[in-house]
Design an enzyme around this catalytic site. Structure first.
Site, PDB file in Angstrom:
ATOM      1  N   HIS A 139      -6.846  -0.965   1.872  1.00 62.84           N
ATOM      2  CA  HIS A 139      -6.431   0.356   1.393  1.00 62.84           C
ATOM      3  C   HIS A 139      -5.769   0.288   0.022  1.00 62.84           C
ATOM      4  O   HIS A 139      -5.192   1.275  -0.442  1.00 62.84           O
ATOM      5  CB  HIS A 139      -5.505   1.001   2.419  1.00 62.84           C
ATOM      6  CG  HIS A 139      -6.134   1.154   3.768  1.00 62.84           C
ATOM      7  ND1 HIS A 139      -7.170   2.013   4.012  1.00 62.84           N
ATOM      8  CD2 HIS A 139      -5.903   0.517   4.945  1.00 62.84           C
ATOM      9  CE1 HIS A 139      -7.550   1.922   5.283  1.00 62.84           C
ATOM     10  NE2 HIS A 139      -6.793   1.013   5.859  1.00 62.84           N
TER      11      HIS A 139
ATOM     12  N   GLU B 161      -4.521  -8.543   5.913  1.00 63.70           N
ATOM     13  CA  GLU B 161      -5.082  -7.797   7.039  1.00 63.70           C
ATOM     14  C   GLU B 161      -6.141  -6.844   6.504  1.00 63.70           C
ATOM     15  O   GLU B 161      -5.825  -5.886   5.799  1.00 63.70           O
ATOM     16  CB  GLU B 161      -3.995  -7.006   7.767  1.00 63.70           C
ATOM     17  CG  GLU B 161      -4.540  -6.198   8.947  1.00 63.70           C
ATOM     18  CD  GLU B 161      -3.969  -4.796   9.047  1.00 63.70           C
ATOM     19  OE1 GLU B 161      -4.035  -4.215  10.144  1.00 63.70           O
ATOM     20  OE2 GLU B 161      -3.484  -4.258   8.026  1.00 63.70           O
TER      21      GLU B 161
ATOM     22  N   ASN C  98       0.810  -1.216   0.000  1.00 63.60           N
ATOM     23  CA  ASN C  98       0.000   0.000   0.000  1.00 63.60           C
ATOM     24  C   ASN C  98       0.843   1.265   0.000  1.00 63.60           C
ATOM     25  O   ASN C  98       0.471   2.278  -0.599  1.00 63.60           O
ATOM     26  CB  ASN C  98      -0.912   0.000   1.228  1.00 63.60           C
ATOM     27  CG  ASN C  98      -1.728   1.273   1.346  1.00 63.60           C
ATOM     28  OD1 ASN C  98      -2.572   1.550   0.508  1.00 63.60           O
ATOM     29  ND2 ASN C  98      -1.469   2.063   2.397  1.00 63.60           N
TER      30      ASN C  98
ATOM     31  N   ASP D 276       1.511   6.896  -0.465  1.00 64.76           N
ATOM     32  CA  ASP D 276       0.525   5.928  -0.916  1.00 64.76           C
ATOM     33  C   ASP D 276       0.764   5.563  -2.380  1.00 64.76           C
ATOM     34  O   ASP D 276       0.607   6.396  -3.281  1.00 64.76           O
ATOM     35  CB  ASP D 276      -0.886   6.495  -0.743  1.00 64.76           C
ATOM     36  CG  ASP D 276      -1.946   5.425  -0.934  1.00 64.76           C
ATOM     37  OD1 ASP D 276      -2.127   4.608  -0.018  1.00 64.76           O
ATOM     38  OD2 ASP D 276      -2.582   5.408  -2.008  1.00 64.76           O
TER      39      ASP D 276
ATOM     40  N   ASP E  94      -0.146  -6.456   4.742  1.00 66.66           N
ATOM     41  CA  ASP E  94      -0.627  -5.333   5.548  1.00 66.66           C
ATOM     42  C   ASP E  94      -1.624  -4.480   4.754  1.00 66.66           C
ATOM     43  O   ASP E  94      -1.567  -4.404   3.529  1.00 66.66           O
ATOM     44  CB  ASP E  94       0.588  -4.491   5.954  1.00 66.66           C
ATOM     45  CG  ASP E  94       0.228  -3.348   6.868  1.00 66.66           C
ATOM     46  OD1 ASP E  94      -0.334  -3.610   7.948  1.00 66.66           O
ATOM     47  OD2 ASP E  94       0.520  -2.188   6.509  1.00 66.66           O
TER      48      ASP E  94
END
Length: 695
Positions: A303, A333, A182, A268, A299
């Site tokens: 997102h 996650e 991410n 990002d 992770d």
């Protein structure tokens, strides 16, 4: 596609469903058996756990460890690499925020301790080279990556990691990497938000306002820049180009900002770009090629653009298979307790599995806050969300707490502040028992086996196993011991360490606990009794699991067939009277029994697809199935196929437990006109039914 709505009420919890009976040793029927909870009480029926290379994920027991807070085997690397300033410094053993010196070599040095707990897989927080220090803290956790090809010097070297993996594999243990796609470390700044030095323009400013896609279309945008001394710090080199990032400001965790916004300032990555998808896929293929890990935990999955996962997951597992790692496994996650949200990534997103936050949240509510037991039964009834053509709820990763949300010990102390030490210990044991006996794969968070409690989430749940110098850790009241975190906490005689080791032994001894269906059997809200069965249809053995989550001794009944059971583990008394199992269990206890004789197969009398309906962004296709003996413990497997206009079919879902239904994302049904279901009783007998999908 719109589907006809059916208003139908399912019984999500059910009581006294017909099952097998009780102990053969209980003849005459009213004779009782006293059960003791002892480490050596397990009479193993199957310990044929596969070697690590070919072992299925459902056979794993995980230990989740943060290397920096575990064990320091090489003090020489405590401050990182002085030749690369971005990955140097940050050691302060008195600060809960800073580096404490633990390393990869420290994990290898404690493999005896980890394996003694019954663990078969080690999952470490990220260990790739990080930015060591940012304005908001220190990278002891490993989530601020700048170099995706090298181990962070605070944790050791590439050779140290290879040594750990070789040592683990020699013990038939697996090693999983924690990876991030991410974001990278915070390097990119914005002219409209930051000074040339990188600091915010406004005093007390902590974020850059998010710019939406609509605002971008109107011409509003940020102008990204990178300080001269940081223009080439990221590896691979393409990650240094701001064009591969969203550059829309900081996320506020809603709407499109959850995908396109900077995660607390972290850069990002624009995972919608084909070049990024290909580039990151190659990055992690290279990691597998060099280190030969056994899987990835990913992770911040929610997102990232879901199209990224559709390409990434299959490509990574296929690459691992080509390298001779046939059971390479990925789990993500997704910080969401709703199975509708979690399952999106295992179905549409094509990831093999996710961490089951729903399990963690519901066990916390029920066991640490005395909320309704129906939360547990509903949790498992909703496993239908995960049952598409290639996903199973048995592949979910169960946990009680972690490095972000906090520890199980903290939840107990927070939710029930007035209970005594013994009750705290017993509730922790029961929480771990629920995790080991329920469907899914158990994950033990390091330190929970030593009764760590913490003061909350994040850094307050990242205590040291080595003697700690952090005052806010050392004043914690640990569960089950007089020690504090100021002591060495690799105590293999701690009651929680022994209890978890026993749970692991039980789980490894009974295939039904690893691969069986999870079938709700009884929920008694007044007595706070919850019972379920784990059944492997290939064996047709019933492993009956009963929890008394009340603080008082309880007497209760569960219906029984004319079968016999043998004791597995737990405590309490049980006897059989006619067709009823009668339990007498002390407060806060569990019992396990296994049927001696197989469950009888049932004949399916009818299977009929009912009208579909929409709920939680899913199309539900319920099936009415009846058996020749409805009062019995009945098992069936339903397989759903989508039928195209030309008659071609594709498997779209399965279901193995009541309520029988398929739960599908609407877009997965758009190419089909009919749905066909085939129901089998796990023998030769089956029935099928086809129904038209109504637009």
């Amino acid at each position: 596609m719109r589907h006809k709505t059916l208003f139908h009420t399912f019984r999500l919890t059910f009581f006294c469903i017909t099952v097998g009976t009780i102990l053969a040793a209980c003849s005459p029927a009213q004779k009782s058996q006293k059960i003791k909870d002892e480490v050596d009480s397990v009479n193993a029926t199957s310990t044929n756990i596969e070697p690590y290379l070919t072992r299925d994920i459902q056979d794993e027991i995980f230990y989740f460890v943060m290397p920096d807070r575990f064990h320091n085997a090489k003090p020489s690397n405590d401050n990182g690499d002085p030749n690369r300033p971005i990955s140097f410094g940050g050691l302060d053993k008195n600060s809960k925020w800073a580096f404490h010196g633990g390393d990869i070599a420290g994990v290898e040095a404690k493999l005896d301790y980890i394996q003694g707990l019954g663990v078969s897989s080690i999952w470490m927080t990220p260990i790739l080279r990080n930015r060591a220090i940012q304005p908001d803290g220190f990278g002891h956790h490993g989530y601020w990556v700048v170099d995706f090809t090298e181990i962070d010097p605070h944790f050791g070297s590439n050779d140290d990691l290879k040594s750990l993996i070789a040592a683990a594999h020699a013990r038939d243990m697996k090693v999983f990497f924690d990876i991030i796609t991410n974001h990278t470390a915070d390097v990119i700044k914005y002219e409209e938000c930051h000074m040339p030095s990188g600091e915010f323009l406004e005093e007390n400013q902590k974020a850059c306002a998010f710019i939406s896609s609509a605002e971008l279309a109107e011409g509003k945008k940020y102008t990204p820049f990178v300080r001269e001394d940081e223009k080439n710090v990221k590896v691979p080199a393409w990650l240094n180009d701001p064009k591969y990032y969203n550059n829309q400001g900081d996320s506020f965790w809603q709407g499109e900002s959850a995908i396109k916004g900077d995660f607390v300032g972290l850069d990002d990555i624009d995972t919608s770009q084909p070049e990024v998808i290909d580039g990151l896929t190659e990055v992690f293929k290279d990691l597998i090629s060099e280190f030969k890990p056994d899987g990835f935990r990913i992770d911040t999955v929610k997102h990232v653009d879901i199209e990224f996962w559709q390409a990434f997951g299959p490509a990574i597992t296929e690459h691992a298979k080509k390298l001779g790692i046939p059971e390479f496994f990925i789990f993500g996650e997704v910080y969401d307790g709703n199975p509708a949200g979690l399952s999106k990534y295992t179905t549409v997103g094509k990831l093999p599995s996710v961490l089951d936050f729903g399990f963690a949240f519901n066990v916390k509510d029920v066991l640490m806050n005395n909320k309704s037991l129906s939360q547990l039964s509903s949790l498992f009834d909703n496993d239908d969300y995960y049952r598409d053509a290639d996903s199973s709820p048995n592949d979910l990763l169960n946990f009680l707490g972690n490095h972000d949300m906090g520890r199980v010990g903290h939840f107990i102390q927070q939710g029930l502040p007035d209970i005594d030490e013994q009750e705290m210990l017993q509730r922790s044991k029961l929480g771990h028992a629920l995790m080991f006996f329920s469907r899914g794969v158990p994950v033990v968070y390091y330190g929970d086996e030593q009764g760590f409690t913490g003061d909350g989430g994040d850094v307050d749940a990242r205590e040291n196993m080595d003697p700690s110098q952090v005052a806010v850790y050392n004043d914690n009241n640990l569960i089950g011991t007089k020690q504090t975190t100021a002591d060495d906490n690799f105590n293999t005689q701690h009651p929680l360490y022994l209890s978890i080791a026993n749970l692991a032994k039980i789980r490894n001894s009974y295939p039904s606990l690893r691969h069986g269906e999870h079938i709700n059997r009884a929920v008694d809200e007044n007595k706070r009794v919850y019972a379920f069965s784990r059944v492997m249809p290939s064996l047709m053995q019933d492993l009956l699991v009963v929890f008394n989550l009340s603080t008082h001794a309880q007497q209760f009944e569960i219906s029984a067939e004319q079968k016999s059971y043998k004791y597995v583990a737990g405590e309490g008394k049980v006897k059989k009277i006619d067709d009823t199992l009668q339990f007498d269990m002390p407060g806060l206890s569990y019992s396990l029994f296994e049927s001696i004789e197989p469950i009888s197969y049932s004949t399916i009398s009818k299977v009929e697809i009912q009208a579909s309906y929409e709920e939680n962004d899913r199309v539900f296709i319920p099936v009415d199935i009846t058996f020749d003996k409805p009062e019995r413990f009945n098992l069936a497997k339903l397989t759903f196929f989508g039928v195209r206009a030309n008659g071609e079919e594709t498997q779209i879902a399965t279901d193995t437990t009541f309520p029988y239904r398929a739960a599908l994302m609407p877009e997965l049904l758009s190419e089909f006109i009919d749905v066909r279901v085939v129901a089998t009783n796990y023998r030769e007998q089956s029935k099928e039914h086809t129904a038209r999908l109504i637009n």
